[in-house]
Design an enzyme around this catalytic site. Structure first.
Site, PDB file in Angstrom:
ATOM      1  N   ASN A   9       0.868  -1.180   0.000  1.00 25.32           N
ATOM      2  CA  ASN A   9       0.000   0.000   0.000  1.00 25.32           C
ATOM      3  C   ASN A   9       0.907   1.232   0.000  1.00 25.32           C
ATOM      4  OD1 ASN A   9      -1.839   2.016   0.503  1.00 25.32           O
ATOM      5  ND2 ASN A   9      -2.327   1.333   2.595  1.00 25.32           N
ATOM      6  N   TRP A  10       1.059   1.812  -1.175  1.00 30.42           N
ATOM      7  CA  TRP A  10       2.002   2.944  -1.292  1.00 30.42           C
ATOM      8  C   TRP A  10       1.451   4.216  -0.667  1.00 30.42           C
ATOM      9  CZ3 TRP A  10       4.219   2.801  -7.022  1.00 30.42           C
ATOM     10  CH2 TRP A  10       4.842   1.557  -7.220  1.00 30.42           C
ATOM     11  N   LYS A  11       0.157   4.246  -0.386  1.00 32.91           N
ATOM     12  CA  LYS A  11      -0.503   5.445   0.164  1.00 32.91           C
ATOM     13  C   LYS A  11      -0.234   6.646  -0.764  1.00 32.91           C
ATOM     14  CE  LYS A  11      -0.300   3.360   4.677  1.00 32.91           C
ATOM     15  NZ  LYS A  11      -0.302   3.495   6.129  1.00 32.91           N
ATOM     16  N   HIS A  97      -9.665   1.252   4.558  1.00 36.79           N
ATOM     17  CA  HIS A  97      -8.427   1.499   5.303  1.00 36.79           C
ATOM     18  C   HIS A  97      -8.722   2.491   6.427  1.00 36.79           C
ATOM     19  CE1 HIS A  97      -4.400   2.721   6.384  1.00 36.79           C
ATOM     20  NE2 HIS A  97      -3.967   1.639   5.779  1.00 36.79           N
ATOM     21  N   GLU A  99      -7.144   4.928   7.526  1.00 34.57           N
ATOM     22  CA  GLU A  99      -6.892   6.343   7.179  1.00 34.57           C
ATOM     23  C   GLU A  99      -8.076   6.921   6.404  1.00 34.57           C
ATOM     24  OE1 GLU A  99      -3.057   5.670   5.374  1.00 34.57           O
ATOM     25  OE2 GLU A  99      -2.251   5.170   7.359  1.00 34.57           O
ATOM     26  N   GLU A 169      -5.674  -4.548  10.494  1.00 34.62           N
ATOM     27  CA  GLU A 169      -4.621  -3.565  10.746  1.00 34.62           C
ATOM     28  C   GLU A 169      -4.952  -2.787  12.011  1.00 34.62           C
ATOM     29  OE1 GLU A 169      -2.507  -2.487   6.784  1.00 34.62           O
ATOM     30  OE2 GLU A 169      -4.229  -1.168   7.039  1.00 34.62           O
ATOM     31  N   GLY A 175       2.249   2.520  10.743  1.00 35.55           N
ATOM     32  CA  GLY A 175       3.210   3.600  10.560  1.00 35.55           C
ATOM     33  C   GLY A 175       3.893   4.037  11.848  1.00 35.55           C
ATOM     34  N   SER A 215       3.149  -1.864  10.450  1.00 37.37           N
ATOM     35  CA  SER A 215       4.591  -1.957  10.706  1.00 37.37           C
ATOM     36  C   SER A 215       5.157  -3.352  10.454  1.00 37.37           C
ATOM     37  CB  SER A 215       4.924  -1.483  12.131  1.00 37.37           C
ATOM     38  OG  SER A 215       4.555  -0.124  12.276  1.00 37.37           O
ATOM     39  N   GLY A 236       2.719  -1.007   4.299  1.00 39.00           N
ATOM     40  CA  GLY A 236       2.789   0.413   3.947  1.00 39.00           C
ATOM     41  C   GLY A 236       4.230   0.831   3.712  1.00 39.00           C
ATOM     42  N   GLY A 237       4.838   1.426   4.736  1.00 37.82           N
ATOM     43  CA  GLY A 237       6.184   1.989   4.613  1.00 37.82           C
ATOM     44  C   GLY A 237       7.200   1.071   3.946  1.00 37.82           C
TER      45      GLY A 237
HETATM   46  P1  PGA Z   1       2.628   0.463   7.618  1.00 35.53           P
HETATM   47  O1  PGA Z   1       1.170   0.659   6.951  1.00 35.53           O
HETATM   48  O2  PGA Z   1       3.178  -0.840   7.103  1.00 35.53           O
HETATM   49  O3  PGA Z   1       3.417   1.644   7.178  1.00 35.53           O
HETATM   50  O4  PGA Z   1       2.409   0.425   9.108  1.00 35.53           O
HETATM   51  C1  PGA Z   1       0.320  -0.417   6.743  1.00 35.53           C
HETATM   52  C2  PGA Z   1      -0.980   0.068   6.144  1.00 35.53           C
HETATM   53  O5  PGA Z   1      -1.491   1.096   6.599  1.00 35.53           O
HETATM   54  O6  PGA Z   1      -1.524  -0.530   5.201  1.00 35.53           O
END
Ligand code: PGA
Length: 252
Positions: A9-11, A97, A99, A169, A175, A215, A236-237
């Site tokens: 997930n590149w966001k 998600h 967010e 999640e 994050g 994470s 994500g990251g």
């Molecule tokens: P993260 O994000 O790996 O940076 O914690 C995961 C996500 O929100 O899909």
């Protein structure tokens, strides 16, 4: 047998040029060194989708969007519909998600519309659920996640639900560098599988891919993925660095 899935997930990261380079780098590593134990899905920003679909080896790397509109089409300035996502050649869409729920007010009602449109257009939703820190501290995480599922994907028919990938999640782990312990992740994913079994029966529960996200990285992926109910990760990251992401892909 259910699929192992590692989805990136590149966001809201990478401009188009950087995104193309990242997708090329991941694709190269997957083709050359991927051991094919997991389905790899790249979820770049919308405007990258067409390019990324074109440049990856479709047998090795799938592509998904991070969201889609709640309406099929029309006067909804700035929206991108499920049909548009599908027309790029993408096969997946992340929905719900945390967010999007938190910053864009996505409710279960909105998510039900998005789920219906995604499914009607042949996209496989990666449906996210997960609790905030205060909910975990109050030990109410199971009730919270059950409610998120009851209000949305558990209203689908069994045939529709078979297309769904679940991603658990915990918000406090996204994050933050604070991963859920392997035991916490396994416990919740086993609980989700039980809920699916109670709703749709054992066969569907055993066939559903359930991912952990929050994470997850090159160091902890192997231990997480070794658990019986953890079928992969939503990353994500660590999906923004091809070298880290391939290690996660090969952590099975
Ligand atoms: P993260 O994000 O790996 O940076 O914690 C995961 C996500 O929100 O899909």
């Amino acid at each position: 047998m259910r699929k192992n899935i590692v989805a990136g997930n590149w966001k809201c990261n990478t401009n188009l040029q950087d995104g193309i380079e990242l997708a090329k780098a991941v694709n190269k590593l997957v083709v050359e060194t991927g051991d094919k134990k997991a389905t790899v899905v790249l979820c770049p920003p919308f405007i990258h989708l067409t390019k990324v679909v074109e440049l990856v080896d479709s047998k090795s790397v799938s592509v998904g969007a991070q969201n889609c509109g709640a309406e099929a089409k029309g006067a909804f300035t700035g929206e991108v519909s499920a049909e548009m996502v599908k027309s790029t050649g993408a096969g997946y869409v992340i929905l719900g998600h945390s967010e999007r729920r938190e910053y864009y007010g996505e409710t279960s009602e909105i998510l039900n519309k998005k789920l219906a449109l995604a499914l009607a257009n042949g996209l496989a939703p990666i449906y996210c659920c997960g609790e905030a820190l205060e909910t975990r501290e109050a030990e109410k995480q199971n009730e919270w996640v059950k409610k998120q599922l009851d209000e949305t994907v558990f209203n689908l028919t069994a045939e529709e639900f078979k297309k769904i990938v679940i991603a658990y999640e915990p918000i406090w782990a996204i994050g933050t560098g604070k991963t859920a312990t392997t035991a916490q992740a396994q416990e919740m994913l086993a609980y989700i599988r039980q809920l699916i079994a109670a709703k749709f029966g054992n066969e569907i529960a055993e066939g559903t891919s359930i991912l952990y996200g929050g994470s997850c990285n090159a160091k902890n992926a192997e231990e997480l993925f070794s658990q019986p109910d953890i079928d992969g990760g939503l990353i994500g990251g660590a999906s923004l660095k091809a070298g880290d992401f391939i290690q996660i892909i090969n952590a099975f």
